[in-house]
Scaffold this active site. Structure first.
Site, PDB file in Angstrom:
ATOM      1  N   GLU A 108       0.788  -1.225   0.000  1.00  0.00           N
ATOM      2  CA  GLU A 108       0.000   0.000   0.000  1.00  0.00           C
ATOM      3  C   GLU A 108       0.824   1.281   0.000  1.00  0.00           C
ATOM      4  OE1 GLU A 108      -3.463   0.470  -0.069  1.00  0.00           O
ATOM      5  OE2 GLU A 108      -3.419  -1.631  -0.658  1.00  0.00           O
ATOM      6  N   SER A 384     -32.915 -24.620 -24.745  1.00  0.00           N
ATOM      7  CA  SER A 384     -34.225 -24.589 -25.418  1.00  0.00           C
ATOM      8  C   SER A 384     -35.100 -23.424 -24.980  1.00  0.00           C
ATOM      9  CB  SER A 384     -34.958 -25.902 -25.177  1.00  0.00           C
ATOM     10  OG  SER A 384     -34.285 -26.979 -25.818  1.00  0.00           O
TER      11      SER A 384
END
Length: 482
Positions: A108, A384
């Site tokens: 960081e 389908s």
């Protein structure tokens, strides 16, 4: 005899002009530098004074922010995104492993121990990368600035907010030691799944105390602040592992760990602890996770932490009765096939109001809390169920066909595409074709009305198909991406 005195006078005059010009340039530059230095000193003093003022006005008042509240379709509260009291467990400096602090700093804020709250070198590096990328790709905030923002500031993004953040960071550095700042930061940082602080996060993700964490677990935690929702191992184990690798690489490059340690820690696969379901108390987690993701898409400049502690009200279309029913059915093992191995047969479900598209309930899968993967959002082939979307629906809309229209059902090839149907080749009505989910009539129908007609109809329903989907196989739900 010719005299050179006029030439001598002109030469002397030119030298004097050059000397005066040089002197003017020197004094001009000198005073410019002096003014710049004075302005810089005044600006720095104003930053310090502003930060000191904010700290004095908020002495010992470390505001954690208000939790954002989520409401259902009736305006009733269903949950909070940041329950800090139940999801925070502070750790003393002596409890935090040195390796964890090194991992966080390496990831960081590499110059954390060198700067005084503002890392000018880091800011410069970030600006260069932003200019090259022509967008904001690199953050320049130090750990102290992140802490300042979390403690005192709102989520508004503007110059004055950033300047105030910097002034508070400098003031914090003047009043606190680096150890105190880092400890406070690690106890306040949001680490996903509604958890704040590394102590609570270690317990949730690994069911361990801080002192018992392994290197790969430390690197996993250190990688989360950049994106708690994206990089926590419950929601996204693969991305978390990838981010862990970045942290380990940074630690290796900075001489914190050896190459062998790095490779071993990179290779570990995450397995959630057995009691993680009991660790999570929030209800409707799949739906709420979806809400958070959508909110962050709507507000791309806001971080998840800012959303969670910003005190916002989020109104949703959640139907609590439907959501409870879905979760109850997914918790009932008798509703699912028995698995042939230790992996449960999975499923997903969405209840939607077809009149307006409002999502009323979501089941992300069985044991969603443990897995964190919302299977309702994973792209799959529609199969389908897509036949009415691109074949029968658009055919009916043309007005040339009705549900009683007899469709061709003979086995044939459409170019190189040869669909099959195991239920015979006798001509069949459209309503029977839908009922029996026949393949050949659906492909014949789409070929008859044309691909463009079928795709246009799907687009009107909000289903965007790509150019790669422009083929007859879409009649049977064979899409490129699903």
């Amino acid at each position: 005899m010719v005299s050179d005195k006029p030439n001598s006078r002109r030469a002397n005059s030119t030298k004097k002009k050059k000397k005066r010009s040089s002197r003017k340039w020197f004094f001009g530059l000198f005073f410019t530098v002096v003014i710049a230095i004075v302005c810089g000193i005044i600006g720095y003093l104003l930053i310090i004074l502003n930060g000191e003022r904010i700290l004095s006005e908020n002495a010992d008042k470390f505001v954690l922010g208000e939790p954002t509240i989520i409401y259902d379709m009736n305006g009733q509260e269903v949950g909070q995104l940041a329950d800090q009291q139940n999801n925070r467990d502070s750790a003393e400096y002596s409890e935090i492993p040195k390796l964890l602090m090194q991992a966080v700093v390496a990831t960081e804020d590499q110059r954390f121990y060198e700067h005084s709250g503002i890392d000018l070198i880091g800011v410069g590096r970030a600006l260069v990368k932003d200019v090259i990328a022509r967008s904001a790709v690199e953050g320049g905030s130090t750990i102290t600035q992140q802490l300042a923002k979390n403690m005192f500031l709102t989520s508004d993004k503007n110059f004055f907010r950033k300047a105030t953040e910097a002034s508070i960071a400098v003031a914090l550095e003047n009043k606190m030691t680096k150890e105190e700042i880092l400890t406070m930061y690690l106890n306040r940082i949001y680490l996903g799944q509604g958890v704040y602080g590394i102590k609570a996060a270690a317990k949730l993700y690994f069911d361990k105390d801080l002192k018992d964490l392994d290197l790969w677990e430390i690197a996993t935690l250190a990688g989360m602040p950049k994106g708690p929702s994206k990089y926590n191992p419950i929601s996204n184990p693969d991305l978390s592992k990838e981010r862990r690798g970045v942290v380990l690489q940074l630690m290796y490059q900075q001489g914190i760990i050896t190459e062998s340690e790095m490779e071993q820690a990179k290779a570990v696969d995450y397995e959630p602890p057995a009691n993680i379901e009991q660790s999570k108390k929030q209800q409707y987690l799949a739906f709420i996770d979806y809400v958070v993701d959508e909110a962050l898409q709507v507000m791309p400049n806001m971080t998840e932490e800012e959303l969670r502690i910003g005190g916002y009200s989020i109104y949703t279309t959640l139907n609590q009765q439907a959501q409870r029913a879905v979760e109850a059915e997914f918790a009932d093992d008798s509703n699912f096939e028995k698995s042939v191995d230790d992996q449960k047969v999975q499923g997903a479900m969405v209840i939607m109001d077809h009149s307006d598209g409002a999502i009323q309930a979501i089941a992300g899968g069985r044991d969603y809390v443990r897995k964190g993967l919302n299977r309702a959002l994973v792209k799959r082939q529609p199969g389908s169920s897509f036949k009415p979307i691109v074949a029968y629906g658009p055919a009916l809309e043309t007005g040339d066909y009705t549900p009683q229209t007899v469709l061709a059902n003979d086995k044939k090839c459409f170019g190189s595409y040869c669909p099959s149907d195991s239920k015979g080749t006798t001509p069949i009505t459209m309503i029977e074709a839908v009922k029996e989910s026949r393949n050949l009539p659906a492909v014949w129908m789409l070929n008859t009305i044309g691909l463009n007609t079928g795709i246009k109809f799907a687009n009107k329903l909000g289903i965007e198909l790509t150019d790669q989907d422009k083929n007859l196989s879409i009649a049977l739900g064979g899409l490129t991406e699903g």
